[in-house]
Each structure stands twice: as structure tokens, then as C-alpha cells.
Design an enzyme around this catalytic site. Structure first.
Site, PDB file in Angstrom:
ATOM      1  N   GLY A 225       6.621  -6.770   1.852  1.00  0.00           N
ATOM      2  CA  GLY A 225       5.224  -6.477   1.503  1.00  0.00           C
ATOM      3  C   GLY A 225       4.577  -5.693   2.628  1.00  0.00           C
TER       4      GLY A 225
ATOM      5  N   GLN B 268      -1.567  -1.554   7.739  1.00  0.00           N
ATOM      6  CA  GLN B 268      -0.421  -1.726   8.649  1.00  0.00           C
ATOM      7  C   GLN B 268       0.199  -0.385   9.052  1.00  0.00           C
ATOM      8  OE1 GLN B 268       1.286  -5.077   6.014  1.00  0.00           O
ATOM      9  NE2 GLN B 268       2.033  -5.580   8.039  1.00  0.00           N
TER      10      GLN B 268
ATOM     11  N   CYS C 164       5.491 -11.274   9.192  1.00  0.00           N
ATOM     12  CA  CYS C 164       4.697 -10.066   8.949  1.00  0.00           C
ATOM     13  C   CYS C 164       5.221  -8.950   9.838  1.00  0.00           C
ATOM     14  CB  CYS C 164       3.227 -10.353   9.291  1.00  0.00           C
ATOM     15  SG  CYS C 164       2.131  -8.951   9.120  1.00  0.00           S
ATOM     16  N   LEU C 165       5.374  -7.764   9.279  1.00  0.00           N
ATOM     17  CA  LEU C 165       5.878  -6.643  10.082  1.00  0.00           C
ATOM     18  C   LEU C 165       4.930  -6.300  11.231  1.00  0.00           C
ATOM     19  CD1 LEU C 165       7.322  -4.273   7.321  1.00  0.00           C
ATOM     20  CD2 LEU C 165       8.622  -5.596   9.004  1.00  0.00           C
TER      21      LEU C 165
ATOM     22  N   HIS D 173      -1.050 -12.976   1.176  1.00  0.00           N
ATOM     23  CA  HIS D 173      -0.804 -12.493   2.541  1.00  0.00           C
ATOM     24  C   HIS D 173      -1.271 -11.038   2.670  1.00  0.00           C
ATOM     25  CE1 HIS D 173       1.843 -12.078   6.266  1.00  0.00           C
ATOM     26  NE2 HIS D 173       1.600 -10.817   5.948  1.00  0.00           N
ATOM     27  N   GLU D 174      -0.860 -10.205   1.711  1.00  0.00           N
ATOM     28  CA  GLU D 174      -1.211  -8.770   1.779  1.00  0.00           C
ATOM     29  C   GLU D 174      -2.706  -8.554   1.550  1.00  0.00           C
ATOM     30  OE1 GLU D 174       0.879  -6.942   3.086  1.00  0.00           O
ATOM     31  OE2 GLU D 174       2.617  -8.231   2.785  1.00  0.00           O
TER      32      GLU D 174
ATOM     33  N   HIS E  60      -4.727  -8.895   4.622  1.00  0.00           N
ATOM     34  CA  HIS E  60      -4.737  -7.681   5.466  1.00  0.00           C
ATOM     35  C   HIS E  60      -5.906  -6.761   5.084  1.00  0.00           C
ATOM     36  CE1 HIS E  60      -1.112  -7.859   7.923  1.00  0.00           C
ATOM     37  NE2 HIS E  60      -0.363  -8.167   6.879  1.00  0.00           N
TER      38      HIS E  60
HETATM   39  C1  Y12 Z   1       6.207 -14.210   1.948  1.00  0.00           C
HETATM   40  C2  Y12 Z   1       5.705 -14.249   3.218  1.00  0.00           C
HETATM   41  C3  Y12 Z   1       5.136 -13.112   3.767  1.00  0.00           C
HETATM   42  C4  Y12 Z   1       5.065 -11.947   3.030  1.00  0.00           C
HETATM   43  C5  Y12 Z   1       4.429 -10.742   3.630  1.00  0.00           C
HETATM   44  C6  Y12 Z   1       5.392  -9.621   3.909  1.00  0.00           C
HETATM   45  N1  Y12 Z   1       6.162  -9.892   5.097  1.00  0.00           N
HETATM   46  C7  Y12 Z   1       7.210  -9.127   5.448  1.00  0.00           C
HETATM   47  O1  Y12 Z   1       7.558  -8.203   4.759  1.00  0.00           O
HETATM   48  C8  Y12 Z   1       7.876  -9.486   6.726  1.00  0.00           C
HETATM   49  C9  Y12 Z   1       8.901  -8.774   7.161  1.00  0.00           C
HETATM   50  C10 Y12 Z   1       9.576  -8.987   8.431  1.00  0.00           C
HETATM   51  C11 Y12 Z   1      10.766  -8.302   8.664  1.00  0.00           C
HETATM   52  C12 Y12 Z   1      11.440  -8.450   9.855  1.00  0.00           C
HETATM   53  O2  Y12 Z   1      12.546  -7.695  10.134  1.00  0.00           O
HETATM   54  C13 Y12 Z   1      13.816  -8.181   9.880  1.00  0.00           C
HETATM   55  O3  Y12 Z   1      13.987  -9.279   9.402  1.00  0.00           O
HETATM   56  C14 Y12 Z   1      14.936  -7.289  10.239  1.00  0.00           C
HETATM   57  C15 Y12 Z   1      10.956  -9.297  10.822  1.00  0.00           C
HETATM   58  O4  Y12 Z   1      11.731  -9.476  11.973  1.00  0.00           O
HETATM   59  C16 Y12 Z   1      11.409  -8.843  13.139  1.00  0.00           C
HETATM   60  O5  Y12 Z   1      10.375  -8.270  13.254  1.00  0.00           O
HETATM   61  C17 Y12 Z   1      12.411  -8.896  14.214  1.00  0.00           C
HETATM   62  C18 Y12 Z   1       9.770  -9.976  10.616  1.00  0.00           C
HETATM   63  C19 Y12 Z   1       9.072  -9.824   9.427  1.00  0.00           C
HETATM   64  C20 Y12 Z   1       5.564 -11.927   1.751  1.00  0.00           C
HETATM   65  C21 Y12 Z   1       6.126 -13.065   1.205  1.00  0.00           C
HETATM   66 CO    CO Z   2       1.571  -8.913   6.957  1.00  0.00          CO
END
Ligand code: Y12
Ligand code: CO
Length: 176
Positions: A45, A50, A95-96, A137-138, A141
Site C-alpha cells: 500500500g 509518501q 510502512c515504507l 492505514h493509507e 497518511h
Molecule cells: C497491513 C499493514 C500495513 C499496510 C500498509 C502498507 N505497508 C507496506 O506496504 C509496508 C511495506 C514494507 C516493506 C518492507 O520491505 C521489505 O519487506 C523488503 C519493509 O522492510 C524494510 O523496510 C526493510 C517494511 C515495510 C497494509 C496492510
Molecule cells: Co504507510
């Protein structure tokens, strides 16, 4: 084009984003870039702020049971509004914009959302479970809120301490 994802504590993440008024080429390019950026960074997401664009636009692309994301499942929500919510659930969120930090957050189990698509057409989404978490969550933001703001006081303090330690070690080149 893959855009830079801004990270905590960048002040722009705490801005309230503005309504989208023009459903034009520029918006479509933004949404396409957000998708490319989210996939490149292993996200599920992403909100426009962001990638440093303060507009009320977000995308969600949840993985299937095998962990694979399919572009045909991509959701694009423009000017979303939660009109009804029910129940509660706890999910460990990431969260990214807050890399490498995950924690439990309580949110509604079910939400009904009114939104517009990339062409300005009005639509309704009813979501539960993980999709409901992602939508809430989004949407936070868009109002300048991060999931870490929902943590209890002591957990938030622990996060701030860990974050400062990590930044210090990144500057000195030592990994913690
Ligand atoms: C459930 C909970 C939160 C959301 C919001 C969207 N969140 C994300 O897309 C998070 C992504 C994310 C990706 C990562 O990278 C990897 O895993 C390779 C990460 O790790 C690092 O930054 C090292 C952390 C978060 C939607 C649904
Ligand atoms: Co986020």
C-alpha cells in the site's frame, strides 16, 4: 518511474493532503509511478504523500495466498471517505515510510468507503480483515498520520529511542 519514498521524520508526512480536483494525465502518471514504486520497494500500500505529493490518492495491492501480487487486484482510491465502520482487529503493521519497524495497531474490522477512481467516477468499497487494515492505514497518511502515532506512550518512546540510535549508527557506519 520509481519515485523516492520519504521517510519518518520528514515533516511532509504530517501534512493533510488536498482533495484531487483534476482527473487528468498528471494524476494518471502519479498513480502509475506510485504502483511502480510500491512494487519495487515490496510494499502492499502507498499514499501519494509518501512520494511527496500532498494529494488524497492511495493505492493498495494485497498479495494472494501464495504471497504474489497481481496488478488486476490493484485498488486506486481517490478522495476516499470512511462512511461506516464496525468492530475491531489488531494487526502488526509496517510502512515504507517507517522502514524496518513493525508493531501492533488496533483498527476497525470492517469499513465502507466512498471514493473516486482515476477518472473521477464515484464508487463504494466494503472491506474487512487485511484490506480494511490497509485502507485505514493509507487513509491515515492522507490526514498526516503514521501508524506509530497509534502506539501506547511507552512503545512510542521505545520506538523514538531505537530510531535515534539507528540514525546515529547509520551516520557512523556501524549497523545495529
Ligand atoms: C497491513 C499493514 C500495513 C499496510 C500498509 C502498507 N505497508 C507496506 O506496504 C509496508 C511495506 C514494507 C516493506 C518492507 O520491505 C521489505 O519487506 C523488503 C519493509 O522492510 C524494510 O523496510 C526493510 C517494511 C515495510 C497494509 C496492510
Ligand atoms: Co504507510
Amino acid at each position: 518511474m520509481i519515485r523516492e519514498v520519504i521517510t519518518y521524520p520528514d515533516k511532509r508526512l504530517f501534512l493533510r493532503s488536498s482533495e484531487v480536483e483534476k482527473f487528468d494525465e498528471e494524476l494518471h502518471r502519479l498513480l502509475d509511478d506510485m504502483y511502480e514504486t510500491m512494487i519495487a520497494k515490496n510494499g502492499i500500500g502507498l499514499a501519494a504523500i509518501q512520494v511527496a505529493v500532498p494529494l488524497r490518492a492511495l493505492i493498495i495491492n494485497l498479495p494472494d495466498e501464495e504471497g504474489k501480487q497481481h496488478k488486476e487486484d490493484l485498488l486506486e482510491l481517490i478522495n476516499p471517505v470512511i462512511v461506516e465502520k464496525r468492530g475491531s482487529q489488531v494487526y502488526t503493521e509496517g510502512c515504507l515510510s517507517v522502514p524496518e519497524y513493525y508493531d501492533d495497531v488496533e483498527r476497525a474490522e470492517w469499513v465502507r468507503v466512498e471514493y473516486q477512481d482515476r477518472h473521477g467516477n464515484k464508487n463504494i468499497l466494503e472491506a474487512d480483515g487485511l484490506l480494511a487494515v490497509a485502507v485505514q492505514h493509507e487513509m491515515d497518511h492522507l490526514d498526516g498520520h503514521l501508524f506509530i502515532e497509534k502506539l501506547p506512550y511507552l512503545k512510542r518512546k521505545k520506538f523514538e529511542k531505537e530510531w535515534k540510535k539507528r540514525k546515529k549508527s547509520q551516520k557512523s557506519g556501524i549497523k545495529v
